[in-house]
Design a protein around this motif. Structure first.
Motif, mmCIF file in Angstrom:
data_model
loop_
_atom_site.group_PDB
_atom_site.id
_atom_site.type_symbol
_atom_site.label_atom_id
_atom_site.label_comp_id
_atom_site.label_asym_id
_atom_site.label_seq_id
_atom_site.Cartn_x
_atom_site.Cartn_y
_atom_site.Cartn_z
ATOM 1 N N GLU A 189 42.401 32.123 55.205
ATOM 2 C CA GLU A 189 42.582 31.902 56.683
ATOM 3 C C GLU A 189 41.632 32.888 57.868
ATOM 4 N N GLY A 190 40.001 32.541 56.329
ATOM 5 C CA GLY A 190 39.386 33.597 56.491
ATOM 6 C C GLY A 190 39.060 35.042 56.474
ATOM 7 N N GLN A 191 40.182 35.252 55.628
ATOM 8 C CA GLN A 191 40.261 36.566 54.812
ATOM 9 C C GLN A 191 39.443 36.541 53.463
ATOM 10 N N LEU A 192 39.099 37.362 52.397
ATOM 11 C CA LEU A 192 38.672 37.132 51.024
ATOM 12 C C LEU A 192 39.446 38.515 50.924
ATOM 13 N N TYR A 193 39.992 38.260 49.492
ATOM 14 C CA TYR A 193 40.381 38.757 48.675
ATOM 15 C C TYR A 193 39.946 38.756 47.512
ATOM 16 N N TRP A 194 40.709 40.537 47.072
ATOM 17 C CA TRP A 194 40.616 40.440 45.297
ATOM 18 C C TRP A 194 41.613 40.239 44.861
ATOM 19 N N VAL A 195 41.745 40.552 43.233
ATOM 20 C CA VAL A 195 42.965 40.870 42.951
ATOM 21 C C VAL A 195 42.464 41.568 41.049
ATOM 22 N N ARG A 196 42.613 42.366 40.812
ATOM 23 C CA ARG A 196 42.453 43.311 39.900
ATOM 24 C C ARG A 196 43.472 43.658 39.056
ATOM 25 N N GLU A 197 43.310 43.914 37.645
ATOM 26 C CA GLU A 197 43.911 44.970 37.205
ATOM 27 C C GLU A 197 44.882 46.041 37.752
ATOM 28 N N GLU A 208 28.650 36.297 42.712
ATOM 29 C CA GLU A 208 28.627 37.841 41.934
ATOM 30 C C GLU A 208 29.889 38.161 42.463
ATOM 31 N N ALA A 209 31.207 37.604 42.413
ATOM 32 C CA ALA A 209 32.766 38.001 41.824
ATOM 33 C C ALA A 209 32.999 37.006 40.695
ATOM 34 N N GLU A 210 32.066 36.206 40.512
ATOM 35 C CA GLU A 210 32.285 35.333 38.558
ATOM 36 C C GLU A 210 31.989 35.975 38.337
ATOM 37 N N ASN A 211 30.548 36.858 38.015
ATOM 38 C CA ASN A 211 30.118 37.724 37.680
ATOM 39 C C ASN A 211 30.273 39.194 36.743
ATOM 40 N N LEU A 212 31.243 39.415 38.125
ATOM 41 C CA LEU A 212 31.721 40.846 37.393
ATOM 42 C C LEU A 212 33.576 40.715 36.880
ATOM 43 N N VAL A 213 34.220 39.190 37.649
ATOM 44 C CA VAL A 213 35.125 38.927 36.314
ATOM 45 C C VAL A 213 34.678 38.981 34.694
ATOM 46 N N GLU A 214 33.669 38.276 35.069
ATOM 47 C CA GLU A 214 33.363 38.090 33.447
ATOM 48 C C GLU A 214 33.138 39.557 32.359
ATOM 49 N N LYS A 232 43.211 43.623 47.046
ATOM 50 C CA LYS A 232 42.945 43.730 47.963
ATOM 51 C C LYS A 232 41.969 42.905 48.829
ATOM 52 N N GLU A 233 42.524 43.835 50.170
ATOM 53 C CA GLU A 233 42.219 42.601 51.145
ATOM 54 C C GLU A 233 40.993 43.273 51.815
ATOM 55 N N THR A 234 39.610 42.363 51.891
ATOM 56 C CA THR A 234 38.616 42.972 52.417
ATOM 57 C C THR A 234 38.469 42.976 53.729
ATOM 58 N N LYS A 235 37.515 43.549 54.987
ATOM 59 C CA LYS A 235 37.255 42.977 56.168
ATOM 60 C C LYS A 235 37.208 41.861 56.642
ATOM 61 N N PRO A 236 37.750 41.299 58.227
ATOM 62 C CA PRO A 236 37.606 40.008 58.315
ATOM 63 C C PRO A 236 35.730 39.848 58.778
ATOM 64 N N ILE A 237 35.251 39.046 58.156
ATOM 65 C CA ILE A 237 34.399 38.338 59.242
ATOM 66 C C ILE A 237 34.486 38.059 60.944
ATOM 67 N N LEU A 238 33.582 38.459 61.090
ATOM 68 C CA LEU A 238 33.836 38.446 63.340
ATOM 69 C C LEU A 238 31.973 37.402 63.534
ATOM 70 N N LEU A 239 32.551 36.777 63.994
ATOM 71 C CA LEU A 239 31.496 35.596 64.517
ATOM 72 C C LEU A 239 31.542 36.442 65.756
ATOM 73 N N LYS A 240 29.915 35.806 66.841
ATOM 74 C CA LYS A 240 29.830 35.469 68.354
ATOM 75 C C LYS A 240 30.246 34.293 68.656
ATOM 76 N N PRO A 241 31.016 34.930 69.938
ATOM 77 C CA PRO A 241 31.121 33.694 70.509
ATOM 78 C C PRO A 241 30.611 32.577 70.506
ATOM 79 N N THR A 242 29.362 32.176 70.687
ATOM 80 C CA THR A 242 28.820 31.022 70.436
ATOM 81 C C THR A 242 28.779 30.896 68.463
ATOM 82 N N LEU A 250 38.852 42.038 36.998
ATOM 83 C CA LEU A 250 39.372 40.931 38.210
ATOM 84 C C LEU A 250 39.809 40.389 38.084
ATOM 85 N N TYR A 251 40.628 40.083 37.735
ATOM 86 C CA TYR A 251 41.377 38.639 37.758
ATOM 87 C C TYR A 251 41.265 37.103 38.944
#
Length: 261
Positions: A69-77, A45-51, A16-26, A62-63
């Motif tokens: 490249e700025g994206q966060l991914y989950w890999v689960r069963e 939090e992810a480590e807690n969920l894995v456990e 599962k790919e999460t929505k990207p983090i967007l920053l203001k121009p500055t 949650l594996y």
């Protein structure tokens, strides 16, 4: 859906790919610090969920999670079965009670560990094929963490969200969450499962009036079960159930009706 090529059995999993983090121009040092805090909190939090997913049979494993490249991914069963969205609706009251019972036992374990689900809805509750057990998946950690950061660190809002939501009022407003937030989402999920074809009309009425008047759509619902669900979805969190065990106790008072299938 993906196949783990590094696993001996080439096991199936869900990425599962999460929505990207967007920053203001500055982009300044303060912003970079916020990104670092966000990433650290997310990892923790992810480590807690894995456990806990390894310890509890009714939470999809949650594996791992990773950043690329700025994206966060989950890999689960991958869980073989059906989400409650895929069930034929309306769902009979006896099955509603069973789903409630199983889900509350899982939530009890989570809440005792200080972990909230915060994303309960029909599509995130799976009825596992092999043993007819409820399995919870897709926790709402990312949305919850991001909601606590200032506006210069945001998650892409994506398409406009429809007025109806399984999220509790305090979540929608960015307020303090707790176990009571999960009970709200669970209660509303059970209500909509019993509505069948009336669900679409209920959503339209909700969008117009903004009130959670649901009993008129399910006039045959057992009054004891209806009272439990009303308490679960009370607008004020102080009037909802305090812990999952409290809800389980009153759930025992609901008479089980014979199956019609």
């Amino acid at each position: 859906m993906a196949e783990d090529l590094h696993h001996p059995s080439k096991q199936l999993c869900v990425v599962k790919e999460t929505k990207p983090i967007l920053l203001k121009p500055t982009v300044n040092q303060s912003t970079h610090n916020k990104i670092k805090l966000f990433q650290e909190r997310f990892k923790q939090e992810a480590e807690n969920l894995v456990e806990i997913s390894r310890e509890h049979d009714q939470i999809s494993n949650l594996y791992t999670c990773f950043e690329k490249e700025g994206q966060l991914y989950w890999v689960r069963e991958w869980v073989e079965g059906q989400t409650l969205t895929q069930w034929e609706h309306p769902v009979e009251p006896g099955m509603i009670v069973e789903i409630l019972r199983q889900t509350l036992l899982v939530l009890d374990s989570l809440h005792n560990r200080g972990i909230l689900h915060l994303n309960l809805k029909p599509s995130n509750i799976i009825w596992r094929k092999q043993d007819s057990k409820v399995v919870l998946t897709d926790f709402g950690i990312l949305k919850e963490i991001t909601g606590h950061f200032p506006l210069d660190l945001q998650v892409d809002p994506g398409p406009r969200v429809i007025p109806f939501s399984y999220r509790s009022p305090e979540q929608s407003k960015g307020g303090r969450t707790g176990p009571f937030s999960d009970y709200y989402s669970l209660g509303l999920t059970m209500i909509t499962l019993m509505m069948g074809n009336a669900f679409e009309q209920f959503k339209r009425d909700f969008a117009y009036h903004g009130e959670m008047r649901w009993r008129q759509y399910i006039p045959e619902v057992n009054p004891v079960l209806a009272d439990i669900l009303d308490q679960a979805i009370h607008y004020d969190p102080r009037h909802r159930f305090r812990v999952a065990r409290d809800m389980l106790v009153v759930l025992q008072e609901v008479p089980i009706e014979p199956s019609t299938t």
